[in-house]
Design a protein around this motif. Structure first.
Motif, PDB file in Angstrom:
ATOM      1  N   ALA A  98      45.701  43.676  32.681  1.00 49.30           N
ATOM      2  CA  ALA A  98      45.723  43.893  34.134  1.00 49.30           C
ATOM      3  C   ALA A  98      44.426  43.432  34.770  1.00 49.30           C
ATOM      4  CB  ALA A  98      45.962  45.376  34.426  1.00 49.30           C
ATOM      5  N   GLU A  99      43.301  43.747  34.132  1.00 43.55           N
ATOM      6  CA  GLU A  99      42.011  43.354  34.706  1.00 43.55           C
ATOM      7  C   GLU A  99      41.811  41.848  34.637  1.00 43.55           C
ATOM      8  OE1 GLU A  99      39.319  47.362  34.083  1.00 43.55           O
ATOM      9  OE2 GLU A  99      39.301  45.838  32.511  1.00 43.55           O
ATOM     10  N   ARG A 100      42.335  41.205  33.600  1.00 47.06           N
ATOM     11  CA  ARG A 100      42.260  39.750  33.534  1.00 47.06           C
ATOM     12  C   ARG A 100      43.037  39.134  34.692  1.00 47.06           C
ATOM     13  NH1 ARG A 100      43.030  38.062  28.053  1.00 47.06           N
ATOM     14  NH2 ARG A 100      45.154  38.854  28.243  1.00 47.06           N
ATOM     15  N   THR A 101      44.202  39.685  34.975  1.00 46.27           N
ATOM     16  CA  THR A 101      45.003  39.183  36.104  1.00 46.27           C
ATOM     17  C   THR A 101      44.262  39.358  37.419  1.00 46.27           C
ATOM     18  OG1 THR A 101      47.040  39.729  34.924  1.00 46.27           O
ATOM     19  CG2 THR A 101      47.194  39.402  37.312  1.00 46.27           C
ATOM     20  N   ILE A 102      43.627  40.519  37.586  1.00 46.90           N
ATOM     21  CA  ILE A 102      42.867  40.789  38.820  1.00 46.90           C
ATOM     22  C   ILE A 102      41.718  39.793  38.957  1.00 46.90           C
ATOM     23  CG2 ILE A 102      41.362  42.459  39.952  1.00 46.90           C
ATOM     24  CD1 ILE A 102      43.089  44.668  38.616  1.00 46.90           C
ATOM     25  N   LEU A 103      40.989  39.572  37.878  1.00 45.83           N
ATOM     26  CA  LEU A 103      39.814  38.691  37.940  1.00 45.83           C
ATOM     27  C   LEU A 103      40.213  37.229  38.155  1.00 45.83           C
ATOM     28  CD1 LEU A 103      37.605  40.311  35.160  1.00 45.83           C
ATOM     29  CD2 LEU A 103      37.141  40.276  37.612  1.00 45.83           C
ATOM     30  N   LEU A 104      41.305  36.805  37.552  1.00 47.37           N
ATOM     31  CA  LEU A 104      41.751  35.432  37.782  1.00 47.37           C
ATOM     32  C   LEU A 104      42.198  35.244  39.230  1.00 47.37           C
ATOM     33  CD1 LEU A 104      43.719  34.699  34.479  1.00 47.37           C
ATOM     34  CD2 LEU A 104      41.483  33.794  35.184  1.00 47.37           C
ATOM     35  N   LYS A 105      42.803  36.252  39.797  1.00 46.38           N
ATOM     36  CA  LYS A 105      43.153  36.193  41.216  1.00 46.38           C
ATOM     37  C   LYS A 105      41.890  36.158  42.072  1.00 46.38           C
ATOM     38  CE  LYS A 105      45.789  38.673  44.783  1.00 46.38           C
ATOM     39  NZ  LYS A 105      46.606  39.885  45.080  1.00 46.38           N
ATOM     40  N   LEU A 106      40.892  36.958  41.680  1.00 42.83           N
ATOM     41  CA  LEU A 106      39.617  36.974  42.393  1.00 42.83           C
ATOM     42  C   LEU A 106      38.944  35.602  42.332  1.00 42.83           C
ATOM     43  CD1 LEU A 106      37.356  38.607  43.822  1.00 42.83           C
ATOM     44  CD2 LEU A 106      36.425  39.096  41.557  1.00 42.83           C
ATOM     45  N   LYS A 107      38.993  34.983  41.170  1.00 45.02           N
ATOM     46  CA  LYS A 107      38.418  33.643  41.006  1.00 45.02           C
ATOM     47  C   LYS A 107      39.043  32.660  41.978  1.00 45.02           C
ATOM     48  CE  LYS A 107      38.310  29.866  37.624  1.00 45.02           C
ATOM     49  NZ  LYS A 107      38.734  29.445  36.249  1.00 45.02           N
ATOM     50  N   GLN A 108      40.353  32.716  42.094  1.00 45.98           N
ATOM     51  CA  GLN A 108      41.064  31.819  43.010  1.00 45.98           C
ATOM     52  C   GLN A 108      40.697  32.108  44.458  1.00 45.98           C
ATOM     53  OE1 GLN A 108      45.308  32.122  42.721  1.00 45.98           O
ATOM     54  NE2 GLN A 108      45.697  30.238  43.844  1.00 45.98           N
ATOM     55  N   GLN A 109      40.585  33.378  44.821  1.00 47.33           N
ATOM     56  CA  GLN A 109      40.244  33.742  46.196  1.00 47.33           C
ATOM     57  C   GLN A 109      38.806  33.366  46.563  1.00 47.33           C
ATOM     58  OE1 GLN A 109      41.222  37.900  45.885  1.00 47.33           O
ATOM     59  NE2 GLN A 109      43.274  37.624  46.757  1.00 47.33           N
ATOM     60  N   LEU A 110      37.954  33.242  45.543  1.00 50.49           N
ATOM     61  CA  LEU A 110      36.565  32.834  45.777  1.00 50.49           C
ATOM     62  C   LEU A 110      36.392  31.314  45.751  1.00 50.49           C
ATOM     63  CD1 LEU A 110      34.658  35.489  43.619  1.00 50.49           C
ATOM     64  CD2 LEU A 110      34.916  35.448  46.111  1.00 50.49           C
ATOM     65  N   ASP A 111      37.495  30.575  45.786  1.00 46.84           N
ATOM     66  CA  ASP A 111      37.495  29.114  45.771  1.00 46.84           C
ATOM     67  C   ASP A 111      36.960  28.536  44.465  1.00 46.84           C
ATOM     68  OD1 ASP A 111      38.670  28.917  48.202  1.00 46.84           O
ATOM     69  OD2 ASP A 111      36.823  28.489  49.317  1.00 46.84           O
ATOM     70  N   ASN A 112      37.210  29.240  43.361  1.00 46.49           N
ATOM     71  CA  ASN A 112      36.888  28.726  42.033  1.00 46.49           C
ATOM     72  C   ASN A 112      35.450  28.223  41.902  1.00 46.49           C
ATOM     73  OD1 ASN A 112      39.550  28.902  40.667  1.00 46.49           O
ATOM     74  ND2 ASN A 112      40.166  27.532  42.341  1.00 46.49           N
ATOM     75  N   PRO A 113      34.470  29.103  42.032  1.00 42.05           N
ATOM     76  CA  PRO A 113      33.075  28.672  41.861  1.00 42.05           C
ATOM     77  C   PRO A 113      32.876  28.007  40.501  1.00 42.05           C
ATOM     78  CG  PRO A 113      33.175  30.923  42.689  1.00 42.05           C
ATOM     79  CD  PRO A 113      34.568  30.554  42.295  1.00 42.05           C
ATOM     80  N   PRO A 114      32.134  26.917  40.429  1.00 45.12           N
ATOM     81  CA  PRO A 114      31.964  26.199  39.153  1.00 45.12           C
ATOM     82  C   PRO A 114      31.386  27.068  38.049  1.00 45.12           C
ATOM     83  CG  PRO A 114      31.186  24.866  40.997  1.00 45.12           C
ATOM     84  CD  PRO A 114      31.485  26.216  41.553  1.00 45.12           C
ATOM     85  N   ALA A 115      30.549  28.044  38.415  1.00 42.41           N
ATOM     86  CA  ALA A 115      29.858  28.841  37.397  1.00 42.41           C
ATOM     87  C   ALA A 115      30.790  29.771  36.635  1.00 42.41           C
ATOM     88  CB  ALA A 115      28.733  29.649  38.040  1.00 42.41           C
ATOM     89  N   ILE A 116      32.000  29.999  37.158  1.00 45.52           N
ATOM     90  CA  ILE A 116      32.909  30.914  36.455  1.00 45.52           C
ATOM     91  C   ILE A 116      34.169  30.190  35.984  1.00 45.52           C
ATOM     92  CG2 ILE A 116      32.057  32.992  37.604  1.00 45.52           C
ATOM     93  CD1 ILE A 116      34.446  32.890  39.477  1.00 45.52           C
TER      94      ILE A 116
END
Length: 1021
Positions: A34-52
Motif C-alpha cells: 500500500a505504501e509503495r502504491t502511495i509513494l509511486l502516486k506521489l512521485k507522479q504528482q511531483l512531476d517525477n523529480p530525477p533524484a527519485i
C-alpha cells in the motif's frame, strides 16, 4: 483455540508460532504494498523529480532514496534539494505512520500547506528554502504533535499568529529569513515550555522589544534573533533562561546596558550582541566561565575590560571592537589556553600589550589597531605556529618588529602602519611563505629592499619610512604584487627594467624618493595598472610611449622630475581621471584629448608646451612650433613609386619562398578539437592572428576578433602563447578552460567552439560577443566597442538588472546544476561578456576548478582572482568553496548599483569595504547609487540589489547566500516581462557581520535547516 489444536494438542506450540510470525508478516507485506502504491502516486504528482527515479514497483520503498522505515513501515520522507516545483499533494498524508517530512531546498510554491494537518503523527516538518508565500495560518496549532518546525528561507509574510504558542511538544522553531516586514511576532512564543531552539533572524519585523514572556522558556538553549529590528533594552528576565547556551541578538537597535546577570549564566557558551546601541560598562562575568565566543563589538560600551575574562579556560573568540573602552588590557586575557581570535580594535585602550600573548594559546588573529597602545609588540604572538594575522596599526607602538614573526610560516598579513616602529625589517619576514600583505607605512623603518619576496605577497606598503638604496633588480620576481607603495623614502638609483615584469600591479607609488635615470620603456606588461605616481624624483629622459598603451590606467603623476621632449600622443587615448605632468622640461603640443579645463593644472611649469585651442593657459602651437620641412613635391611621386615596387617584389619573393613550407609544415603542426558544429577550420583562423585584429589582452594571453569567410560572422580567439614553450601555469589554465567549457552548455556561459593547439601555442575559439564586457560599459566611457559602435554614456537600470540576472543564472548553473560543481574563481565585470542584445555570458574559465565532492571545500594551490573581487577567506586559507564566487558576484552587483570600480571605493578602500563602511554609518543606501541611473522609479529595486551585494560580500562565507538564493532574489526585482520565471524567491538581507576595517574578520554562523555548523574563524585581508 482452533479445532486443530483440540484434536492435536501437541501441535499447539507450532500453531501459536505460525500466528506470531506469518500473520504479522502478511500484514506488513500488505502495508508495504500500500505504501509503495502511495509513494509511486506521489512521485507522479511531483512531476517525477530525477533524484527519485529509483522509486519503482519492483522494490521495497524502504530501500528508496529519501525513504526511511521503522518496522517495515514508512516513517520518514526526505525530498530535500530535488528541484520540486509543484505544490505538495494531499497523497503525502496517506502514509499513516509518517512522522518526518523534509521538503527543504526546493521550489515549492503556494501558501502554507494545511493539507499536512491530516498527517496525524507528524513530528518533524522542514519546509525551509522554498517559495511559500502568505501568512502562517492562524490554526497552526492543529499540528499538535510537532517537535520540529522549520519554515525558514521562504516568503511567508504577515503577523506570526499567537496560535503558534499552542504547540505544546515543540522543541525547535525556525522562522528566520522570511518576509515578515513590518509584521509582529507574538509573546505567546514564550508559552512553548519545551522549546530548546528558537531562530527568528533576518526578518524585518516592526520595531519590537524582546517580550518579557520569553523569560519563561526555561529549556531554551539557542536564541537567534539577528537583525530582527529589536529595540529597547535587553530585559533582565533574559538572565532567567538558565539552560541558555547560545544567544545572538546582533545587528539590532538594542540600547541601554547589558543585564548584569546575563554573564552569570553558567551554561552560556556563545554571546553575540555586536552592532547595537548598547552602552555602559561590561558586566563582570563572574559565573559565565564557560564562554567560548563573545562578540560585543560595534556598540558604545565604556569603562574597562573586566579581568574575569582572563579566567575563561574555554575562551576561543574574543571581540570588543568599535566601542569606547578605556584602560589597559588585563594581563589575564593573554592566558586562556584555547584563545585563537583577539579583536579589540577601534577603542581608546592604552598601556602596554601583555607580553604573554601567544605563549599560552595558539593565536590565529591578533587585532589591536586604532587604540593608544605603547611599548613593543608582544614577542611570542606566533609561538603556537598558527598565527594568521597581526593588525596593530594606528597606535603608539615602538621598537623593532619581533624577529619571531619572520619565522611564522602561517602568517598572511602584517599591518603595523601609523606607529613609531624603527630598525630594519627581519629578513625572514619578507619571504615568509604564506605572507600576502605587508603594510608598514608611516613608521621609522630603515634598511634596503630585498631581492626576493614571499611568493604570494600581493600588497607591500612601506611609504613614509627611511628605506634607502636602489630598487633591486630582483623585483622582477615579485610576481604576484598588486600594490606597491614606497612613497617618501630615501630610495635612489634608476628604476630597474625588471619592475615592468610585474603584470599584476594595480598601484605603483614611488613618489618622493631620490630616483634618477630614465623610465623603462617597455611597460606593456602593466595591463592591470590603475595608478602610477613617480612624482618628486630626479627622473629624466622622455616619457615612454608605452605608458599610453596601459588599458586600465586612471591616475598618472610624473610631476616634479626632469622629463623632456614631447608628451607621447598615445597617452591621450587613456581614460585618465587625474594627470599631473607639471614641473618638468616637456615641450611640443599636448595631446588634443587633454586640451580642456579638466586638465588645467596638469601641465604647469613646462615652458615649452603648447596647445591648439588655447583652452588651457598654454601658448598657441601655431606661433611657437617650428614646422618641419616637407619633402619636395617633385621627388615625392618617384619615392612612392620606388617604395611600391620594392614592396611588391619583396612580397612575391617571400610568398614563393615560403608557400610550400607554410602549407605543408606550419599548418600540419596545428591540431583542431571541436566542441560545436563549425563552418570554419584552422585555415580560416591562423592567418588572421595579426595586430590589426587584436581587441584585448590579459594575464593569460591576447584576444583577437576574426571574421569567418563566407558566413559574415565573427569569432573571438584567445591565444595562450609564450616565445619558447608554454608556461606551466598557462598550460593549466588552458586545460581547465577546455575541460570545463568543452563539457557544459548554458545560455549564460560563453560558448567554446573549438581549440587549436600546437607545440608552443594554444588557441581557444569562442562565439563573439558584440558588446564586449560589462566592465567596458560601466567604466570605459567615451570608448568604442571593437565593432566600432560608440558606447552610450551609461547603461540604464533595467538593462543592468537584466545583465545581473543573466550572470547569476550562469553561476547558479555552475554551482548547483553541474556535477561536480564548478568554482569560477575569477568572477568580475570584465569576465561578464554581453551579446548584441546585452544578454550576459560568464567567460574566462582559466582559473576555474571542479570540486571533487559537492559540499566539500576545495583546496587551491595558490590565490587566484583579481584585486577588489577576492573573497576574504583567500587571505587565510586555501580551502574554499563556491562562496568565493558569491563574494565576487556581490562586488559586481555593487558595481552595477554604484557605478564604481571594484578596487576603488575611495582612495583607501575597495568597493566592498567602502559600501560596508557607509552602511555601518546607517546612511541612506541611496547615497551609494550611481547618480547617472538614480531614477526614483527603480529605487526599491536598486536598494534590494545593493543589500544583496552587501550580503554576498559578507566576511563570513557561511553568512553569504548561495547563488540559487541570489538568483531567486534578482528575479523578483525586475518587471515580469524581463524574466522567464515567476517573481518568487527568498530575500536575503544584509549579513550580520560588518566588514572589519582592519582587513581581518571572523564570525560564527549557524546554518539553517538541518545543515551542520560551519565552524568559526573566517578571516579576510
Amino acid at each position: 483455540m482452533t479445532k486443530l489444536s483440540i484434536y492435536f494438542p501437541k501441535l499447539q506450540p507450532l500453531i501459536s508460532l505460525f500466528f506470531l510470525i506469518f500473520i504479522p508478516f502478511n500484514v506488513i507485506s500488505q502495508s508495504v504494498e500500500a505504501e509503495r502504491t502511495i509513494l509511486l502516486k506521489l512521485k507522479q504528482q511531483l512531476d517525477n523529480p530525477p533524484a527519485i527515479q529509483s522509486w519503482n514497483a519492483s522494490s521495497s520503498p524502504c530501500s528508496w532514496t529519501g525513504i526511511n522505515c521503522t518496522q517495515g513501515s514508512v516513517t520518514a520522507v526526505s525530498l530535500r534539494n530535488m528541484t520540486i516545483k509543484v505544490k505538495i499533494p494531499p497523497t503525502i498524508c496517506d502514509l499513516k505512520n509518517l512522522n518526518v517530512l523534509d521538503l527543504s531546498y526546493n521550489y515549492i510554491p503556494g501558501e502554507f500547506p494545511k493539507l499536512l494537518y491530516n498527517c496525524s503523527k507528524l513530528q518533524h516538518l522542514n519546509l525551509s528554502m522554498n517559495y511559500f508565500v502568505g501568512p502562517i495560518p492562524d490554526d497552526i496549532e492543529r499540528l499538535s504533535t510537532l517537535l520540529y518546525l522549520d519554515v525558514s528561507g521562504n516568503n511567508f509574510s504577515g503577523d506570526i499568529p499567537p496560535s503558534i504558542g499552542r504547540l505544546p511538544e515543540l522543541r525547535e522553531l525556525h522562522l528566520d529569513g522570511n518576509e515578515f516586514h513590518n509584521a509582529t511576532f507574538p509573546e505567546e512564543i514564550g508559552n512553548l515550555s519545551n522549546l530548546e531552539h528558537l531562530a527568528m533572524a533576518y526578518n524585518g519585523f516592526a520595531p519590537m522589544k524582546i517580550p518579557d514572556r520569553f523569560s519563561q522558556l526555561k529549556r531554551l538553549k539557542y536564541l537567534w534573533m539577528t537583525e530582527t529590528n529589536l529595540i529597547g533594552e535587553i530585559p533582565e528576565g533574559i538572565a532567567d533562561l538558565s539552560s541558555l547556551e547560545w544567544l545572538d541578538l546582533a545587528e539590532n537597535k538594542l540600547e541601554g546596558s547589558i543585564p548584569s546577570r546575563l554573564l552569570m549564566l553558567k551554561n552560556l557558551t556563545n554571546l553575540y550582541l555586536f552592532h547595537n546601541k548598547l552602552s555602559g560598562e561590561i558586566p563582570r562575568p563572574v559565573e559565565a566561565l564557560n564562554l567560548v565566543e563573545i562578540d560585543l563589538g560595534m556598540n558604545t560600551l565604556t569603562g574597562t575590560i573586566p579581568e574575569e575574562f582572563g579566567k575563561m579556560q574555554n575562551l576561543v573568540f574574543f571581540s570588543l571592537f568599535w566601542n569606547q573602552l578605556t584602560g589597559e588590557v588585563p594581563v589575564g586575557l593573554s592566558q586562556p589556553p584555547a584563545l585563537k581570535v583577539f579583536r579589540i580594535f577601534n577603542n581608546n585602550l592604552s598601556g602596554i600589550l601583555p607580553p604573554e600573548f601567544g605563549i599560552h594559546s595558539k593565536l590565529e588573529a591578533f587585532e589591536v589597531s586604532s587604540n593608544q597602545f605603547t611599548g613593543q609588540l608582544p614577542e611570542n604572538l606566533c609561538a603556537g605556529g598558527v598565527l594568521l594575522g597581526v593588525v596593530a596599526f594606528s597606535n603608539n607602538l615602538s621598537g623593532q618588529i619581533p624577529a619571531s614573526l619572520g619565522n611564522c610560516s602561517t602568517l598572511r598579513t602584517v599591518q603595523l602602519q601609523n606607529n613609531h616602529f624603527s630598525g630594519e625589517i627581519p629578513p625572514a619576514l619578507w619571504t615568509t611563505i604564506n605572507l600576502e600583505s605587508l603594510m608598514l607605512g608611516n613608521n621609522l623603518f630603515s634598511g634596503e629592499l630585498p631581492s626576493k619576496l614571499a611568493w604570494n605577497l600581493t600588497r607591500v606598503e612601506i611609504n613614509n619610512n627611511k628605506f634607502s638604496g636602489q630598487i633591486p633588480t630582483g623585483i622582477g620576481s615579485w610576481s604576484n604584487l598588486t600594490v606597491f607603495q614606497a612613497s617618501n623614502n630615501l630610495l635612489s638609483g634608476e628604476i630597474p627594467k625588471e619592475i615592468t615584469y610585474l603584470s599584476k600591479l594595480i598601484t605603483l607609488l614611488l613618489d618622493g624618493n631620490q630616483l634618477s635615470g630614465e623610465l623603462p620603456t617597455n611597460t606593456v606588461s602593466w595591463i592591470s595598472l590603475t595608478t602610477l605616481d613617480l612624482s618628486g624624483n630626479q627622473l629624466t629622459g622622455q616619457i615612454p610611449a608605452s605608458i599610453g598603451s596601459l588599458p586600465d590606467l586612471l591616475n598618472l603623476d610624473l610631476s616634479d622630475n626632469q622629463f623632456y621632449g614631447k608628451i607621447p600622443a598615445k597617452i591621450g587615448n587613456l581614460r585618465l581621471t587625474s594627470l599631473n605632468l607639471s614641473s618638468n622640461k616637456l615641450s611640443g603640443k599636448i595631446p588634443d584629448e587633454f586640451d580642456n579645463l579638466a586638465y588645467e593644472n596638469s601641465f604647469l611649469n613646462n615652458s615649452h608646451l603648447c596647445a591648439d585651442n588655447r583652452v588651457l593657459n598654454l601658448p598657441d602651437c601655431s606661433s611657437t612650433l617650428h614646422q618641419p620641412q616637407k619633402l619636395s613635391s617633385k621627388y615625392l611621386p618617384l619615392v612612392l613609386a620606388l617604395a611600391v615596387v620594392v614592396t611588391i617584389v619583396s612580397v612575391i619573393l617571400t610568398l614563393f619562398k615560403f608557400r610550400d613550407y607554410r602549407e605543408k609544415k606550419y599548418l600540419a603542426t596545428w591540431k583542431l578539437t571541436t566542441f560545436q558544429r563549425l563552418d570554419f577550420t584552422e585555415v580560416n583562423i591562423l592567418p588572421s592572428l595579426t595586430d590589426n585584429n587584436l581587441i584585448g589582452s590579459g594575464g593569460s594571453g591576447k584576444v583577437y576578433k576574426i571574421g569567418i569567410n563566407g558566413s559574415g560572422g565573427f569569432v573571438a580567439v584567445k591565444r595562450i602563447w609564450n616565445k619558447q614553450k608554454l608556461d606551466h601555469k598557462l598550460e593549466k589554465e588552458f586545460k581547465a578552460e577546455v575541460e570545463i567549457l568543452g563539457s557544459i552548455r548554458h545560455a549564460n556561459i560563453v560558448k567554446l567552439l573549438c581549440c587549436i593547439s600546437s607545440e608552443n601555442s594554444n588557441l581557444l575559439v569562442y562565439e563573439y560577443m558584440e558588446n564586449e564586457s560589462l566592465y567596458m560599459w560601466l567604466h570605459g566611457k567615451k570608448r568604442r566597442t571593437s565593432s566600432g559602435t560608440e558606447m552610450n554614456s551609461v547603461l540604464d537600470w533595467p538593462r543592468r538588472l537584466q545583465i545581473a540576472v543573466g550572470a547569476a543564472q550562469g553561476l547558479c548553473y555552475m554551482h548547483h546544476d553541474c556535477s561536480p560543481p564548478i568554482i569560477h574563481r575569477d568572477v568580475k565585470s570584465s569576465n561578464i561578456l554581453l551579446d548584441s542584445e546585452f544578454k550576459a555570458r560568464i567567460a574566462d574559465f582559466g582559473l576555474a576548478k571542479m570540486q571533487t565532492r559537492q559540499g566539500e571545500p576545495h583546496t587551491m594551490s595558490a590565490v587566484a582572482g583579481s584585486f577588489g573581487y577576492l573573497a576574504p577567506e583567500y587571505a587565510y586559507t586555501t580551502k574554499v568553496n563556491e562562496k568565493i564566487d558569491v563574494y565576487s558576484f556581490g562586488v559586481v552587483l555593487l558595481e552595477l548599483v554604484t557605478g564604481r570600480e571594484a578596487n576603488r571605493g575611495n582612495e583607501n578602500t575597495s568597493l566592498a569595504e567602502w559600501a560596508w563602511q557607509r552602511y555601518s554609518e546607517e546612511r541612506p543606501l541611496v547615497e551609494l547609487f550611481d547618480l547617472e541611473i538614480n531614477d526614483p522609479c527603480y529605487l526599491d529595486e536598486m536598494t534590494t540589489v545593493c543589500k544583496l551585494g552587501l550580503a554576498c560580500t559578507s566576511t563570513a562565507p557561511s553568512s553569504r547566500p548561495s547563488m540559487k538564493e541570489v538568483l531567486h532574489l534578482l528575479q523578483r526585482c525586475g518587471p515580469q516581462e524581463i524574466f522567464e520565471v515567476k517573481k518568487s524567491g527568498r530575500e536575503v538581507d544584509v549579513a550580520p557581520l560588518l566588514r572589519s576595517p582592519t582587513y581581518i574578520s571572523s564570525y560564527k554562523e549557524i546554518k539553517r535547516g538541518s545543515e551542520e555548523d560551519d565552524g568559526y574563524l573566517v578571516y579576510s585581508v
